[in-house]
Design an enzyme around this catalytic site. Structure first.
Site, short mmCIF file in Angstrom:
data_model
loop_
_atom_site.label_atom_id
_atom_site.label_comp_id
_atom_site.label_asym_id
_atom_site.label_seq_id
_atom_site.Cartn_x
_atom_site.Cartn_y
_atom_site.Cartn_z
N SER A 109 29.30 36.14 36.15
CA SER A 109 30.33 36.21 37.20
C SER A 109 30.44 37.61 37.76
O SER A 109 31.04 37.80 38.82
CB SER A 109 31.69 35.81 36.62
N HIS A 123 25.01 31.47 39.92
CA HIS A 123 26.41 31.45 39.51
C HIS A 123 27.03 30.09 39.81
O HIS A 123 27.31 29.76 40.95
CB HIS A 123 27.16 32.57 40.24
N GLU A 171 26.06 29.87 43.82
CA GLU A 171 25.63 31.14 44.42
C GLU A 171 24.29 31.54 43.80
O GLU A 171 24.18 31.61 42.58
CB GLU A 171 26.60 32.28 44.09
N ASN A 225 33.75 35.45 44.01
CA ASN A 225 34.73 36.24 43.26
C ASN A 225 35.36 37.33 44.12
O ASN A 225 36.48 37.77 43.84
CB ASN A 225 34.10 36.83 41.99
#
Length: 136
Positions: free
Chosen positions: A8, A29, A41, A79
């Site tokens: 992450s 991800h 991702e 994120n």
């Protein structure tokens, strides 16, 4: 052979720097809960080969994911968006908004899980590390 990490927050370039074939290193991800979240991702660093990226995209598409390719920057894409959201969640809790009310509101809005459930599922240690990465 492609070697992917589901990090992450770890910089992919740092993982690749230790590899014998850094051109084959990238991030994939997945999001929690994986069975409910369609996004994937693919994170490439400056040395990732087009072949490795293409293989990762093809894998994600075979899995039925919506695939985006993003750069190796702090927080990648999601994120970077999620960080301010979670910061606001903490502020709302500090202001006295009940956690169950936040959870219900975000699920009603369309999120598969509420923000506190999300933190619990990914782990507070991971959530804290992502926040530190985004804070610089």
């Amino acid at each position: 052979c492609v070697l992917a990490t589901n990090t992450s927050a770890l910089p992919i370039r740092d993982v690749a720097a230790k590899a014998k074939r850094p051109e084959n290193i990238l991030g994939m991800h997945y999001f929690s809960p994986v069975d409910k979240m369609p996004l994937l991702e693919i994170i490439t660093h400056e040395g990732t080969s087009n072949e490795a990226a293409s293989r990762a995209v093809a894998t994600g598409l075979k899995q039925g994911k919506t695939v985006i390719v993003v750069k190796d920057v702090p927080g990648f894409y999601v994120n970077r968006c999620l960080g301010p959201y979670m910061t606001e969640v903490v502020a709302l809790i500090q202001d006295g908004i009940p956690i169950d009310q936040l959870e219900k509101a975000m699920k009603k809005y369309g999120y598969p899980v509420g923000p506190i459930t999300l933190c619990d599922e990914v782990g507070m240690d991971v959530a804290a590390h992502v926040q530190e990465t985004l804070s610089g």
